[in-house]
Design a protein around this motif. Structure first.
Motif, short mmCIF file in Angstrom:
data_model
loop_
_atom_site.label_atom_id
_atom_site.label_comp_id
_atom_site.label_asym_id
_atom_site.label_seq_id
_atom_site.Cartn_x
_atom_site.Cartn_y
_atom_site.Cartn_z
N LYS A 121 0.83 -1.21 0.00
CA LYS A 121 0.00 0.00 0.00
C LYS A 121 0.86 1.26 0.00
O LYS A 121 0.53 2.24 -0.67
N CYS A 122 1.99 1.23 0.72
CA CYS A 122 2.87 2.40 0.77
C CYS A 122 3.55 2.68 -0.57
O CYS A 122 3.99 3.81 -0.83
N ALA A 123 3.67 1.67 -1.40
CA ALA A 123 4.35 1.85 -2.69
C ALA A 123 3.56 2.74 -3.64
O ALA A 123 4.10 3.20 -4.65
N GLY A 124 2.29 2.98 -3.33
CA GLY A 124 1.48 3.87 -4.16
C GLY A 124 0.39 3.12 -4.90
O GLY A 124 0.51 1.92 -5.20
N THR A 125 -0.66 3.84 -5.22
CA THR A 125 -1.83 3.23 -5.86
C THR A 125 -1.48 2.54 -7.17
O THR A 125 -1.95 1.44 -7.45
N ASP A 126 -0.65 3.19 -7.98
CA ASP A 126 -0.31 2.62 -9.29
C ASP A 126 0.51 1.34 -9.17
O ASP A 126 0.50 0.51 -10.08
N ARG A 127 1.23 1.19 -8.06
CA ARG A 127 2.05 -0.01 -7.89
C ARG A 127 1.33 -1.11 -7.11
O ARG A 127 1.83 -2.23 -7.01
N PHE A 128 0.19 -0.79 -6.53
CA PHE A 128 -0.48 -1.73 -5.63
C PHE A 128 -0.77 -3.07 -6.30
O PHE A 128 -0.36 -4.13 -5.80
N PHE A 129 -1.48 -3.06 -7.41
CA PHE A 129 -1.86 -4.33 -8.04
C PHE A 129 -0.67 -5.07 -8.65
O PHE A 129 -0.58 -6.30 -8.52
N PRO A 130 0.27 -4.40 -9.32
CA PRO A 130 1.45 -5.13 -9.79
C PRO A 130 2.22 -5.81 -8.65
O PRO A 130 2.67 -6.96 -8.80
N GLN A 190 10.68 3.75 5.65
CA GLN A 190 9.78 4.82 6.08
C GLN A 190 8.39 4.27 6.35
O GLN A 190 7.72 4.66 7.31
N CYS A 191 7.94 3.36 5.50
CA CYS A 191 6.61 2.77 5.64
C CYS A 191 6.49 1.99 6.95
O CYS A 191 5.55 2.20 7.73
N LEU A 192 7.42 1.09 7.17
CA LEU A 192 7.35 0.21 8.34
C LEU A 192 7.75 0.92 9.62
O LEU A 192 7.45 0.44 10.72
#
Length: 246
Positions: A121-130, A190-192
């Motif tokens: 989820k932290c990687a961004g919306t565009d990366r979420f599904f890939p 940063q996310c974790l």
């Protein structure tokens, strides 16, 4: 940190924190009229239209008459099999026709699910599904580091919460898995480092359990109703076709 997450973080890979990973059989539904295809925005396919929705992320036509939601755990082998079986067909024949939108809400069976869900989820919306696809489609590589005892896990549990999840991701090899798939190490750290990102997966899990009485993954919800007994692509595909997505 909530008590249930603290308890989950002490469990082993084989212990399921909140529910189970398992399947079922399809139940019949009355066949409905065929739904007309809906053209996507110019220059895009519907599967490229992605947005955050509550605890999950949705791809597809926001006005799709059939709204499909999966509660899926990244450590769940049945969820991985569903992704392998449905990967191309779900997007091509259902989402990209504008008839079906698909939402994935990360579900926590094991602490690894909370950590992976936070990173994806932290990687961004565009990366979420890939990234979600990569996690499921490369399931064995994803859980390889957690399939055997890791000495770093015990040491990580002694760290303050702001450091603990980064250390656990390193001990289980989860950080390397996502770095190898294009997520920068700084993004993971940063996310974790923000405990609320990890807890958000637990909160989404608890909300799903409360609303839909989820007892296993994958669980599918269609237009707000649990698809009872359906836990694999074949029966789910048949249900969507019966509902007019054909």
């Amino acid at each position: 940190m909530t008590a249930s997450l603290r308890i989950a973080l002490l469990s082993s890979l084989g212990a399921l924190a909140l529910a189970s990973c398992g399947g079922g059989t399809a139940d019949p539904a009355k066949e409905q009229d065929v739904i007309a295809k809906v053209a996507p925005p110019e220059g895009k396919s519907w599967s490229q239209v992605v947005r955050v929705d509550g605890d999950g992320v949705v791809m597809g036509n926001p006005e799709a008459p059939i709204k499909l939601e999966e509660f899926g755990a990244f450590t769940c082998g049945h969820c991985a099999q569903f992704a392998k079986d449905s990967h191309e067909e779900l997007k091509r024949d259902f989402v990209d026709t504008g008839r079906v939108s698909y939402k994935l809400t990360p579900f926590m069976l094991h602490p690894i699910d909370a950590i992976a869900g936070a990173i994806v989820k932290c990687a961004g919306t565009d990366r979420f599904f890939p990234l979600a696809d990569a996690t499921f489609l490369e399931h064995e590589a994803f859980i390889a580091g957690a399939s055997k005892p890791q000495p770093g896990v015990e040491a990580a549990m002694q760290l303050p919460p702001g450091q603990r999840f980064t250390a656990l991701a390193k001990a289980w090899g989860i950080d390397q898995f996502y770095q190898q798939r294009g997520v920068p190490a700084t993004t993971i750290q940063q996310c974790l480092g923000k405990v609320e990102n990890v807890e958000a997966v637990e909160k989404g899990t608890n909300a799903g359990i409360e609303k839909y009485q989820i007892t296993g993954t994958p669980t599918f919800v269609i237009n707000g109703q649990v698809a009872e007994g359906i836990a694999s692509w074949g029966p789910l595909r048949d249900r969507l076709r019966t509902m007019g997505a054909r």
